[in-house]
Scaffold this motif. Structure first.
Motif, PDB file in Angstrom:
ATOM      1  N   ASP B  61      65.319   7.687  49.657  1.00 62.55           N
ATOM      2  CA  ASP B  61      65.504   8.695  48.610  1.00 62.55           C
ATOM      3  C   ASP B  61      65.952  10.010  49.204  1.00 62.55           C
ATOM      4  O   ASP B  61      66.838  10.690  48.681  1.00 62.55           O
ATOM      5  CB  ASP B  61      64.190   8.914  47.841  1.00 62.55           C
ATOM      6  CG  ASP B  61      63.917   7.770  46.892  1.00 62.55           C
ATOM      7  OD1 ASP B  61      62.763   7.609  46.486  1.00 62.55           O
ATOM      8  OD2 ASP B  61      64.880   7.047  46.584  1.00 62.55           O
ATOM      9  N   THR B  64      69.501   9.780  50.234  1.00 61.84           N
ATOM     10  CA  THR B  64      70.376   9.796  49.058  1.00 61.84           C
ATOM     11  C   THR B  64      70.566  11.220  48.554  1.00 61.84           C
ATOM     12  O   THR B  64      71.681  11.666  48.273  1.00 61.84           O
ATOM     13  CB  THR B  64      69.768   8.960  47.918  1.00 61.84           C
ATOM     14  OG1 THR B  64      69.305   7.736  48.432  1.00 61.84           O
ATOM     15  CG2 THR B  64      70.782   8.747  46.829  1.00 61.84           C
ATOM     16  N   ASN B  65      69.434  11.886  48.468  1.00 60.03           N
ATOM     17  CA  ASN B  65      69.463  13.265  48.018  1.00 60.03           C
ATOM     18  C   ASN B  65      70.384  14.098  48.905  1.00 60.03           C
ATOM     19  O   ASN B  65      71.256  14.830  48.441  1.00 60.03           O
ATOM     20  CB  ASN B  65      68.038  13.812  48.078  1.00 60.03           C
ATOM     21  CG  ASN B  65      67.861  15.035  47.208  1.00 60.03           C
ATOM     22  OD1 ASN B  65      68.797  15.797  47.034  1.00 60.03           O
ATOM     23  ND2 ASN B  65      66.683  15.214  46.669  1.00 60.03           N
ATOM     24  N   GLU B  68      74.027  13.246  48.370  1.00 60.26           N
ATOM     25  CA  GLU B  68      74.568  13.779  47.115  1.00 60.26           C
ATOM     26  C   GLU B  68      74.898  15.244  47.250  1.00 60.26           C
ATOM     27  O   GLU B  68      75.929  15.720  46.810  1.00 60.26           O
ATOM     28  CB  GLU B  68      73.539  13.600  45.981  1.00 60.26           C
ATOM     29  CG  GLU B  68      73.457  12.209  45.439  1.00 60.26           C
ATOM     30  CD  GLU B  68      74.694  11.838  44.660  1.00 60.26           C
ATOM     31  OE1 GLU B  68      75.476  12.745  44.282  1.00 60.26           O
ATOM     32  OE2 GLU B  68      74.891  10.654  44.431  1.00 60.26           O
ATOM     33  N   GLN B 119      73.490  20.205  37.521  1.00 56.80           N
ATOM     34  CA  GLN B 119      72.440  19.193  37.534  1.00 56.80           C
ATOM     35  C   GLN B 119      71.206  19.699  36.805  1.00 56.80           C
ATOM     36  O   GLN B 119      70.566  18.970  36.045  1.00 56.80           O
ATOM     37  CB  GLN B 119      72.073  18.846  38.984  1.00 56.80           C
ATOM     38  CG  GLN B 119      73.223  18.212  39.758  1.00 56.80           C
ATOM     39  CD  GLN B 119      73.616  16.874  39.184  1.00 56.80           C
ATOM     40  OE1 GLN B 119      72.780  16.021  38.948  1.00 56.80           O
ATOM     41  NE2 GLN B 119      74.896  16.707  38.931  1.00 56.80           N
ATOM     42  N   ILE B 283      70.296  14.006  40.976  1.00 59.19           N
ATOM     43  CA  ILE B 283      69.117  14.412  41.730  1.00 59.19           C
ATOM     44  C   ILE B 283      68.078  14.899  40.739  1.00 59.19           C
ATOM     45  O   ILE B 283      68.418  15.299  39.628  1.00 59.19           O
ATOM     46  CB  ILE B 283      69.439  15.523  42.752  1.00 59.19           C
ATOM     47  CG1 ILE B 283      70.114  16.698  42.052  1.00 59.19           C
ATOM     48  CG2 ILE B 283      70.328  14.991  43.849  1.00 59.19           C
ATOM     49  CD1 ILE B 283      70.398  17.821  42.993  1.00 59.19           C
ATOM     50  N   SER B 284      66.841  14.873  41.168  1.00 55.55           N
ATOM     51  CA  SER B 284      65.775  15.233  40.242  1.00 55.55           C
ATOM     52  C   SER B 284      65.705  16.748  40.083  1.00 55.55           C
ATOM     53  O   SER B 284      66.313  17.507  40.825  1.00 55.55           O
ATOM     54  CB  SER B 284      64.444  14.699  40.766  1.00 55.55           C
ATOM     55  OG  SER B 284      64.118  15.401  41.949  1.00 55.55           O
ATOM     56  N   SER B 287      63.990  18.709  43.113  1.00 57.15           N
ATOM     57  CA  SER B 287      64.796  18.745  44.325  1.00 57.15           C
ATOM     58  C   SER B 287      66.026  19.615  44.103  1.00 57.15           C
ATOM     59  O   SER B 287      66.461  20.348  44.996  1.00 57.15           O
ATOM     60  CB  SER B 287      65.194  17.326  44.736  1.00 57.15           C
ATOM     61  OG  SER B 287      66.278  16.874  43.959  1.00 57.15           O
ATOM     62  N   GLY B 288      66.565  19.554  42.884  1.00 57.88           N
ATOM     63  CA  GLY B 288      67.706  20.409  42.591  1.00 57.88           C
ATOM     64  C   GLY B 288      67.326  21.871  42.683  1.00 57.88           C
ATOM     65  O   GLY B 288      68.068  22.704  43.215  1.00 57.88           O
ATOM     66  N   TRP B 291      66.898  22.829  46.324  1.00 62.55           N
ATOM     67  CA  TRP B 291      68.209  22.983  46.945  1.00 62.55           C
ATOM     68  C   TRP B 291      68.863  24.291  46.516  1.00 62.55           C
ATOM     69  O   TRP B 291      69.494  24.992  47.316  1.00 62.55           O
ATOM     70  CB  TRP B 291      69.123  21.818  46.556  1.00 62.55           C
ATOM     71  CG  TRP B 291      69.021  20.626  47.444  1.00 62.55           C
ATOM     72  CD1 TRP B 291      68.549  19.398  47.115  1.00 62.55           C
ATOM     73  CD2 TRP B 291      69.411  20.553  48.824  1.00 62.55           C
ATOM     74  NE1 TRP B 291      68.623  18.552  48.182  1.00 62.55           N
ATOM     75  CE2 TRP B 291      69.146  19.231  49.243  1.00 62.55           C
ATOM     76  CE3 TRP B 291      69.956  21.455  49.733  1.00 62.55           C
ATOM     77  CZ2 TRP B 291      69.412  18.798  50.536  1.00 62.55           C
ATOM     78  CZ3 TRP B 291      70.215  21.010  51.017  1.00 62.55           C
ATOM     79  CH2 TRP B 291      69.945  19.702  51.411  1.00 62.55           C
TER      80      TRP B 291
END
Lengths: 460, 464
Positions: B61, B64-65, B68, B119, B283-284, B287-288, B291
């Motif tokens: 995960d 992946t994050n 992305e 997002q 992305i969740s 996490s977004g 970031w």
């Protein structure tokens, strides 16, 4: 304050539109008159009917129609108070304030009287009458200030009238109309607005060139030469501006009258409730004429007070003369038609609101201003069209913003809000402006800065 | 960086399904801003095959994050500039290098920030997403401006903000219209002018606010002390800033609430589906969010380097600070949405290009500029709205030219070419301008003229 938009076809040349009703064919009603008529009250004549003597009855009903026929009647009390204050030498700022308040209902009554006279004279002459007397207050203040050699007050008050019509009246109308009609699309006929705009731009050119003459001069040229050039250019431009205005009247009242007729709306019924529809005159021709003359004299008297006391009022209230002339005076002078324009915008009759605001701006810019310059020429006072850079730029941007905003023929509240905020910014600019303007006759117009850099300021 | 809030599809929030006859379920799900759509053209589809081979789920995960966010753009190759810039600062490499590397590093960061706000908009709904875009859209310009303020470099602030407006109005719009016109030579290109008009009269309001303080300096007579004029200018600028912010809030109300239908782009057909596939967030939310905060901090760091090294870079590259601030910085900052606007113009979707460019210009002109003035008021720095004659004149004419060009609702390549050439002329004007601008703190902003007139005028220029 008068505009010459005639929303219905006149009976004079018999051009009946498909929807022409009897009422509309009877006389030409100007947008200005319609807007002010929203401030009128239906006269209650029952009391007077009880008076036995016929002539007394006539006089009293006449009196009631004229004096009490408006919602602004309360302000009439300010007039005798102002006269009393002047005779007993009360504080000058008080006289100034009372005179300002007294001018408001007088302006509205003058428009009522010109409308009444228009019943007798027919629509074209009525339109002409409105075109000349519509902005009677501004004209009288300008001429009186000239007679007292206060050229700066003249320039500022006329400029302020144009700005107030273009930004304040138009802005509040579009804003209130937009909020009230938020679900509907508001349309208006842009051809009528366009005519006003290119005339205003022409007026702007006449103001801009004398201003630029000053900057075009290099160091060695003497100021008297520049002033002379500027004066000659201004006087010639004024004659040209008056020619343009006469052509505009011909265009509006005669050859292209149909362009200025407002679109007929479906909801005319709603209209009848609000506006006192006076299909017949309520006072006789000669009494109307006498009242008009009388009221004009009272306006002249109050304007005399205003012009005489403006400096002391500015000192005691802590505002510059520029601010009072540009912002306060026009608000007072335009109050009646301001209210009318807002009411019509609420009803989604934007053509009338636009006709009032833009027509008034055009009238001041192309008739009152050049007339003042010519009157000054006759009196021997040196007034030119150079309104100084800050004022001319505000005027230029106001015309450009308004022209751009109205060019697509629709309206929503954002447009009104932007125009209104522009006016607020310009008002703030003149409020903050503490630089004393040195006038050709040496009088100081403006607040002295705190640190007195030199005695040069105080030379008279 | 250029956040605009045009929402081309009806939002699910208030259930206006009536917007277009062709409303598909995809469009009803969320409101996508033109800005997000334009930047999405720079996105790559993430290739998740390599990561699938990783055994641990948590690590998978996380990777992946990472993929992305970091690698999800074609501009990812510019990312190494960021650590390079940081390393250079610590190693004491010459400042022009740091300047250049920081500028390069800012470009992908700006694009990623817009991706992240998009997002987040999936989770917050269209109105809030629009607001988020409206405030954070021009994050880079805002951060540079505030950092320059804290370093008391008022001229850099003014120049960079002005340059952003000019770049959006002339450069981005010009290249879009030009490329779009060339690509669609046989077709007539139309757009909805009502949306453009709203932006224009707001820009004219902003111009009025800049013009009046400028004119105060010309109204002054010889006797008036400079302190009075700058004081008046400051008071007027601060009140005007409050009014500009009020009008911006009204603009948001107008755009996001009452007249939303005015801003819905004309619905396009199938050709659109090829480009944009992201219907769900990749992305969740948290996490977004993390970031976003992190990237904003990195932007702040790089902007700090930019602001600190701008003078030495200007001397060693032999360009005036005004040129760098007005021309170079905005080009870098706007690069991502610039590319996006061009791509959409190629596809004859002019409403989106216009929404990007004009919305961004309005946002900077009526939000970032007055916000900067108010921040400087709080900090105690004397910044006013007087951007000097040359800059204000360029701004006035660019607004007028652009407004006039766009007023009939159609476009062709000549329009784009004219706007582009106007931008070049203004750029040349500032390139050639070698007059040192005297700043209140005595800082020298431009190159010294060849004949040292400066030393003759005395210590006035160099006194700080």
């Amino acid at each position: 304050m008068g505009s010459i938009v005639e929303p219905w076809v006149t009976a004079e040349n018999g051009n009946a539109t498909a929807k022409g009703s009897n009422r509309e064919l009877r006389h030409g009603r100007t947008a200005h008159n319609m807007s002010s008529s929203s401030l009128r009250k239906k006269s209650d004549l029952r009391l007077i009917q009880k008076v036995p003597c016929k002539t007394l009855k006539n006089i009293l009903s006449n009196f009631q129609e004229v004096i009490l026929g408006t919602k602004l009647t309360l302000l009439f009390l300010a007039i005798p108070l102002a006269i009393l204050a002047n005779s007993y030498h009360y504080g000058r700022p008080l006289i100034f304030g009372l005179s300002l308040i007294g001018l408001t209902p007088l302006a509205e009554r003058v428009s009522f009287l010109t409308e009444q006279l228009a019943f007798y004279t027919g629509p074209t002459v009525g339109g002409l009458l409105n075109a000349t007397c519509g902005n009677a207050t501004e004209l009288i203040i300008a001429i009186l200030a000239l007679a007292n050699n206060k050229v700066a007050v003249v320039k500022y008050s006329l400029l302020g009238s144009i700005l107030s019509n273009l930004l304040l009246v138009l802005g509040t109308s579009l804003f209130c109309g937009g909020i009230a009609n938020i679900r509907r699309e508001q349309r208006f006929d842009r051809k009528q607005a366009d005519v006003n705009f290119f005339l205003l731009l022409m007026g702007l050119l006449c103001h801009l060139l004398p201003l630029l003459l000053k900057y075009a001069a290099t160091g060695e040229v003497s100021t008297s030469l520049i002033n002379n050039m500027s004066l000659n250019l201004s006087r010639t431009s004024s004659i040209v501006m008056l020619i343009a205005y006469i052509a505009y009247l011909i265009f509006q009242l005669w050859t292209h009258r149909q362009l200025f007729e407002a679109q007929e709306d479906d909801d005319d019924d709603a209209y009848d409730d609000e506006v006192t529809v006076e299909e017949t005159p309520v006072i006789g021709f000669w009494s109307g004429f006498a009242w008009l003359v009388g009221m004009t004299l009272v306006i002249a008297l109050l304007s005399e007070y205003v012009v005489a006391t403006i400096e002391e009022a500015s000192d005691s209230w802590g505002l510059s003369v520029g601010f009072i002339s540009i912002i306060l005076l026009p608000i007072v002078g335009n109050a009646a038609e301001h209210a009318g324009a807002i009411i019509f915008a609420f009803k989604n009759k934007l053509d009338i609101s636009l006709g009032v605001a833009l027509g008034s701006a055009t009238q001041i810019s192309l008739f009152v201003v050049p007339l003042s310059v010519i009157v000054a020429w006759i009196m021997g006072i040196k007034m030119d069209l150079n309104f100084n850079i800050l004022e001319t730029s505000s005027l230029a941007l106001a015309i450009i913003i308004t022209a751009f905003t109205l060019q697509d023929g629709t309206s929503h509240y954002m447009k009104g809000l932007v125009l209104l905020l522009c006016y607020v910014i310009i008002a703030a600019c003149f409020f903050v402006d503490q630089i004393p303007q040195k006038q050709p006759n040496g009088t100081i117009v403006g607040i002295q800065p705190k640190n007195n850099p030199g005695s040069g300021f105080f030379s008279a | 960086m250029a956040g605009i809030v045009t929402e081309p599809w009806s939002s699910a929030e208030n259930g206006n399904a009536s917007m277009t006859a062709k409303g598909s379920s995809r469009e009803l799900r969320h409101g996508r801003t033109a800005h997000n759509m334009s930047s999405s053209s720079l996105r790559k589809k993430s290739d998740l095959r390599v990561i699938q081979k990783v055994p641990y789920k948590g690590l998978k995960d996380f990777l992946t994050n990472l993929q992305e966010v970091i690698l999800g753009t074609k501009l990812a190759i510019l990312f190494p500039a960021i650590p390079a810039a940081i390393i250079c600062t610590y190693c004491g490499v010459s400042q022009p290098w740091i300047f250049g590397l920081s500028m390069l590093g800012l470009t992908p960061l700006a694009e990623r920030v817009s991706f992240l706000t998009e997002q987040l908009a999936f989770y917050t709904g269209p109105t809030l997403g629009g607001l988020l875009n409206a405030t954070c859209g021009n994050a880079t310009e805002l951060i540079i401006a505030i950092l320059a303020l804290t370093n008391n470099k008022v001229a850099v602030v003014k120049y960079s903000l002005l340059g952003s407006i000019l770049s959006n109005l002339l450069l981005v719009l010009g290249t879009s219209l030009f490329c779009g016109g060339i690509a669609n030579l046989r077709r007539e290109q139309r757009f909805d002018r009502k949306q453009a008009d709203v932006n224009f009269f707001l820009l004219l309001l902003g111009l009025l606010c800049h013009l009046l303080p400028l004119l105060y300096t010309y109204v002054a007579t010889e006797d008036t002390p400079a302190a009075v004029i700058s004081d008046m200018s400051l008071v007027l600028s601060r009140s005007s800033s409050i009014i500009m912010l009020i009008s911006y809030i009204a603009y948001l109300v107008f755009q996001l609430w009452t007249h939303r239908q005015l801003f819905d782009a004309q619905d396009q057909e199938d050709e659109y589906d090829d480009d944009v596939e992201e219907e769900t967030a990749v992305i969740s939310f948290w996490s977004g969010f993390v970031w976003l905060v992190g990237m904003t901090l990195v932007i702040a760091l790089l902007s700090e380097y930019v602001v600190a090294t701008i003078e030495t870079a200007s001397e060693s590259w032999n360009l005036s600070v005004s040129f760098i601030s007005i021309i170079l910085l905005p080009i870098v900052g706007n690069a991502a949405e610039h590319a996006g606007a061009i791509i959409f113009a190629f596809k004859n979707k002019l409403d989106i290009s216009l929404g990007v460019a004009l919305g961004s210009a309005t946002q900077i002109g009526l939000f970032v500029v007055p916000l900067t003035i108010i921040v400087s008021w709080i900090i105690g720095i004397n910044m006013d709205l007087n951007f000097n004659l040359l800059e204000t004149g360029s701004l006035a004419l660019s607004i007028i030219i652009t407004a006039f060009t766009l007023q009939d609702g159609t476009s062709h390549y000549m329009k784009g070419l004219v706007l582009l050439l106007c931008y070049f002329i203004i750029a040349i004007c500032f390139f050639v301008d070698k007059l040192p601008q005297k700043q209140p703190n005595g800082l020298n902003m431009g190159l010294q003229p060849m004949n040292n007139v400066v030393t003759a005028t005395g210590g006035g220029v160099f006194s700080s």
